[in-house]
Design a protein around this motif. Sequence first.
Motif, PDB file in Angstrom:
ATOM      1  N   ALA A 153      34.112 -32.675  51.041  1.00 23.45           N
ATOM      2  CA  ALA A 153      34.630 -31.363  50.655  1.00 23.45           C
ATOM      3  C   ALA A 153      33.749 -30.244  51.205  1.00 23.45           C
ATOM      4  CB  ALA A 153      34.741 -31.268  49.137  1.00 23.45           C
ATOM      5  N   GLU A 154      32.438 -30.462  51.149  1.00 25.15           N
ATOM      6  CA  GLU A 154      31.509 -29.461  51.688  1.00 25.15           C
ATOM      7  C   GLU A 154      31.706 -29.279  53.189  1.00 25.15           C
ATOM      8  OE1 GLU A 154      26.685 -29.011  52.391  1.00 25.15           O
ATOM      9  OE2 GLU A 154      27.414 -30.289  50.752  1.00 25.15           O
ATOM     10  N   VAL A 162      41.858 -26.550  56.299  1.00 25.41           N
ATOM     11  CA  VAL A 162      42.746 -26.171  55.203  1.00 25.41           C
ATOM     12  C   VAL A 162      43.354 -27.416  54.569  1.00 25.41           C
ATOM     13  CG1 VAL A 162      44.852 -24.931  54.576  1.00 25.41           C
ATOM     14  CG2 VAL A 162      43.286 -23.960  56.276  1.00 25.41           C
ATOM     15  N   CYS A 163      43.256 -27.528  53.255  1.00 24.30           N
ATOM     16  CA  CYS A 163      43.935 -28.606  52.541  1.00 24.30           C
ATOM     17  C   CYS A 163      44.224 -28.142  51.117  1.00 24.30           C
ATOM     18  CB  CYS A 163      43.123 -29.898  52.536  1.00 24.30           C
ATOM     19  SG  CYS A 163      41.658 -29.866  51.504  1.00 24.30           S
ATOM     20  N   GLY A 190      48.127 -29.277  58.361  1.00 22.85           N
ATOM     21  CA  GLY A 190      48.012 -29.178  59.813  1.00 22.85           C
ATOM     22  C   GLY A 190      48.061 -30.496  60.545  1.00 22.85           C
ATOM     23  N   ASN A 191      48.209 -31.599  59.818  1.00 21.59           N
ATOM     24  CA  ASN A 191      48.218 -32.907  60.469  1.00 21.59           C
ATOM     25  C   ASN A 191      49.619 -33.313  60.913  1.00 21.59           C
ATOM     26  OD1 ASN A 191      45.473 -33.190  60.295  1.00 21.59           O
ATOM     27  ND2 ASN A 191      45.517 -34.445  58.428  1.00 21.59           N
ATOM     28  N   ALA A 192      49.692 -34.331  61.752  1.00 21.69           N
ATOM     29  CA  ALA A 192      50.977 -34.747  62.332  1.00 21.69           C
ATOM     30  C   ALA A 192      50.937 -36.258  62.577  1.00 21.69           C
ATOM     31  CB  ALA A 192      51.223 -34.005  63.642  1.00 21.69           C
ATOM     32  N   HIS A 193      52.039 -36.782  63.112  1.00 20.60           N
ATOM     33  CA  HIS A 193      52.083 -38.199  63.474  1.00 20.60           C
ATOM     34  C   HIS A 193      53.136 -38.403  64.543  1.00 20.60           C
ATOM     35  CE1 HIS A 193      55.553 -38.158  60.747  1.00 20.60           C
ATOM     36  NE2 HIS A 193      55.933 -39.294  61.299  1.00 20.60           N
ATOM     37  N   THR A 194      53.079 -39.555  65.193  1.00 19.09           N
ATOM     38  CA  THR A 194      54.143 -39.956  66.109  1.00 19.09           C
ATOM     39  C   THR A 194      54.940 -41.081  65.469  1.00 19.09           C
ATOM     40  OG1 THR A 194      54.692 -40.856  68.289  1.00 19.09           O
ATOM     41  CG2 THR A 194      52.581 -41.513  67.370  1.00 19.09           C
TER      42      THR A 194
END
Length: 419
Positions: A153-154, A162-163, A190-194
């Motif tokens: 977290a730090e 950002v979460c 902001g994450n993604a996947h295929t």
Amino acid sequence: MDDVAVIGAGIAGLATALNLQERGRSVKLYDPLGVGLGCSWGSGGLINPDAHLPVAMPGMIRNVPRWLLDPLAPLAVRPADALASLPFLARWLLASRPAAVREGVDALRALHRNTLREYRMLLGDAYPDHVHERGGITLLIGEQPSPAERLAAELRRELGIVCEELDRREIEARVPGIASHARRALYFPGNAHTPDPAALCVALGDRFREQGGAFRSIKVDRIVAGDDFCTLWAGGEAHLADQVVVAAGARTPTLVKPLGLKIPLVAERGYHLQLVDPSLELSAPMIYREGGFALTPMRGGMRLGGTVEIADADAPPNYARAEALWGRAQRLFPGLTAADKRPWMGSRPALPDSVPAIGRLLRAPRVAIVAGHGHDGMIGGPASGRLVSELICGQATHIEHRPYRPDRFGWSTVLRQAW
């Protein structure tokens, strides 16, 4: 004579080839398996710009006895290979020191943070078909944050990642049917996947050929680097190239050791279980830290990917490790069913600090490598291909390249850093 020969047609090799073409170089790809049919094919599909934590973290030394004793643990050392793995494990433990972890975090963040931009450039109009920007969830362990979680977290705050923190009610709203012990989670928008790693690689391979690239389905056995050109020996034939990039995954050490680079890269064997027509539908990937795996929605099903096994690349697969993922998934989603389950194992190239090696060889400057992404190849491959291409072409690099130097693993350097 080829301008640049790239050995390895996984995501890193494909990204390298396309970036070199963008810079006006003529490129030939070599891979005996074909485009994207190695570890990239078996990837968990995560494309997370926010991924920044190395595998080696403070406190991990307490887990070593369990890894040696439990062959189905999320991270295990194959007993037959334990002795041969000791030098790597020693480096791994040194890499878990707080100062070393901080260096690894900075290097991974720099490499990963713009991966979606890199994919857009590589894929062009095909980007929306192969990259789904739907965020991702990471489940947390226990009722209260652990020391490792507080450190994470730090680091997120320092890096500006950002979460959103999710409580039980919010988790259940996003993922109906999840077990009651899933009480805390983080959502990374902001994450993604295929949905199909193999199809993504094929799309990149097609674009490479459309731009004049050539592909040889042949295994390169040896590289001889001269002052004026390089010779690649493959199938008893000599192939000439002005420069060479080795992106051969777990085979990379075998190819570069005769050229003066001894790199502590091991086969980090990963397993996945492909579920066909599962009863569970996820809109975005979920990482389950306690179980040591991720669940990723794929075309035609869902992939349970993860686990790390340190073993010889040629040792027979232990598919019980893949089946163990099924039990962990059912504990997370009671009543989960699937029409079929298809196991896979692949040898991911891993380095002790989780940071890939990218750059020219000191003793053979016509040869460069891009290898050692571990389980983050789909995330770091695109920027790695850009970085090594910039180095080969003598251009200013888009990120500082020194953290990825292939020669950073000398014991004198490691021990000096430790003290």
